[in-house]
Write an enzyme that holds these catalytic residues in place. Structure first.
Site, PDB file in Angstrom:
ATOM      1  N   SER A  47      -1.037   2.938   2.979  1.00 57.33           N
ATOM      2  CA  SER A  47      -0.922   2.367   4.320  1.00 57.33           C
ATOM      3  C   SER A  47       0.519   1.995   4.649  1.00 57.33           C
ATOM      4  O   SER A  47       0.919   2.042   5.805  1.00 57.33           O
ATOM      5  CB  SER A  47      -1.838   1.156   4.471  1.00 57.33           C
ATOM      6  OG  SER A  47      -1.517   0.152   3.526  1.00 57.33           O
ATOM      7  N   GLU A  48       1.317   1.628   3.617  1.00 54.69           N
ATOM      8  CA  GLU A  48       2.728   1.319   3.853  1.00 54.69           C
ATOM      9  C   GLU A  48       3.566   1.727   2.645  1.00 54.69           C
ATOM     10  O   GLU A  48       3.131   1.610   1.499  1.00 54.69           O
ATOM     11  CB  GLU A  48       2.959  -0.184   4.091  1.00 54.69           C
ATOM     12  CG  GLU A  48       2.107  -0.812   5.158  1.00 54.69           C
ATOM     13  CD  GLU A  48       2.455  -0.391   6.562  1.00 54.69           C
ATOM     14  OE1 GLU A  48       3.495   0.272   6.742  1.00 54.69           O
ATOM     15  OE2 GLU A  48       1.684  -0.722   7.472  1.00 54.69           O
ATOM     16  N   THR A  49       4.785   2.162   2.929  1.00 59.68           N
ATOM     17  CA  THR A  49       5.820   2.341   1.912  1.00 59.68           C
ATOM     18  C   THR A  49       7.056   1.595   2.395  1.00 59.68           C
ATOM     19  O   THR A  49       7.443   1.714   3.564  1.00 59.68           O
ATOM     20  CB  THR A  49       6.143   3.820   1.672  1.00 59.68           C
ATOM     21  OG1 THR A  49       4.986   4.466   1.135  1.00 59.68           O
ATOM     22  CG2 THR A  49       7.293   3.995   0.709  1.00 59.68           C
ATOM     23  N   CYS A  73       5.372  -5.781   6.929  1.00 57.87           N
ATOM     24  CA  CYS A  73       4.170  -5.518   6.133  1.00 57.87           C
ATOM     25  C   CYS A  73       4.143  -6.489   4.966  1.00 57.87           C
ATOM     26  O   CYS A  73       5.071  -6.512   4.143  1.00 57.87           O
ATOM     27  CB  CYS A  73       4.159  -4.080   5.631  1.00 57.87           C
ATOM     28  SG  CYS A  73       2.843  -3.743   4.448  1.00 57.87           S
TER      29      CYS A  73
END
Length: 281
Positions: A47-49, A73
């Site tokens: 979902s996030e990097t 995030c």
């Protein structure tokens, strides 16, 4: 390009929320462009990097989902802080994000595991226009009777904007089957990062889920940014008595249980979110 993979808000690599972390994004092998960071995030598929570059007083951090950049995030912040602590040792950090400055402190818990505590930007809370609420409920397949009247719908912000909806029952929260495109279009129009669905089990205990179609995934398993927004929401509406600590459980319905600790101080300052992170093999 080295992409580290961590599970945040857990000590189990098979639980919590996976995040990609790229340390030294400006030097390995060279400064990355926005398009390259987005492509890497899409290839990683989480979902996030997070992409970190050194600053004079900390790190500049940018967060990319497989579909777009987001201003902040939480779980990728926790993962990034633990990754830095593994390299340089625990202690205070300062992350410069698009949402503002995020202080983070890493330490070892009673079992010797690395943990990180972030402090969000000052949160805000806004009313939800009636047409937007009606459209969100329709996309979710919920009726107004599915909502808990004690926790009214609001837009919460603590670095990113989240629609906060409280389910009347745990069963309602567990049954998540929504119209992906319809909800995504509404969220893009209104600049909502997630739709945060919560069920209050006790005065300080919550079960939560976060729909995240704008990021290209159906659901985010453990969401620190929206946990901070939830803390600000509860404080602003007088639904808790600060200072207070919340226990937030997320990811159970996905088979990736995670635990977020949320500390709500008195006043108007940032909300603290704490969790472990562990390297994934």
């Amino acid at each position: 390009m080295t992409v580290l993979r961590y599970a945040a808000f857990t000590r189990d690599p098979a639980a919590g929320n996976p995040a990609g972390v790229v340390l030294d994004a400006d030097t390995e092998p060279g400064a990355l462009t926005d398009a390259q960071m987005l492509a890497i995030a899409a290839e990683v598929g989480y979902s996030e990097t997070a992409f970190l570059t050194r600053a004079t007083d900390g790190y500049t951090v940018r967060y990319f989902s497989p579909k777009a950049e987001v201003p902040f995030c939480g779980h990728a912040t926790i993962a990034s802080a633990v990754a830095v602590a593994e390299r340089t040792g625990p202690g205070p950090l300062l992350f410069h994000t698009l949402a503002g400055e995020i202080p983070v402190v890493t330490s070892r818990d009673a079992d010797g595991q690395l943990t990180a505590t972030l402090t969000s930007v000052p949160p805000t809370v806004a009313e939800v226009p009636a047409p937007d609420l009606a459209e969100a409920l329709a996309a979710l397949g919920w009726s107004p009777d599915d909502l808990d009247p004690a926790l009214p719908p609001r837009i919460g912000f603590a670095g990113a904007r989240h629609l906060i909806l409280a389910a009347a029952t745990r069963d309602r929260l567990a049954d998540l089957d929504y119209d992906f495109d319809r909800l995504r279009n509404l969220m893009l129009w209104r600049d909502w990062t997630t739709v945060k669905l919560v069920w209050r089990e006790s005065e300080t205990g919550f079960h939560v889920r976060d729909a995240f179609p704008v990021g290209g995934v159906v659901e985010d398993p453990a969401t620190g940014a929206s946990a901070a927004a939830l803390g600000g929401y509860l404080r602003e509406l007088g639904l808790v008595r600060p200072p207070v600590r919340l226990s937030v459980l997320q990811g159970e319905d996905l088979g990736r249980p995670g635990h977020l600790t949320v500390d709500i101080p008195e006043g108007t300052g940032g909300i603290q979110v704490t969790g472990n992170a562990i390297r994934m093999t």
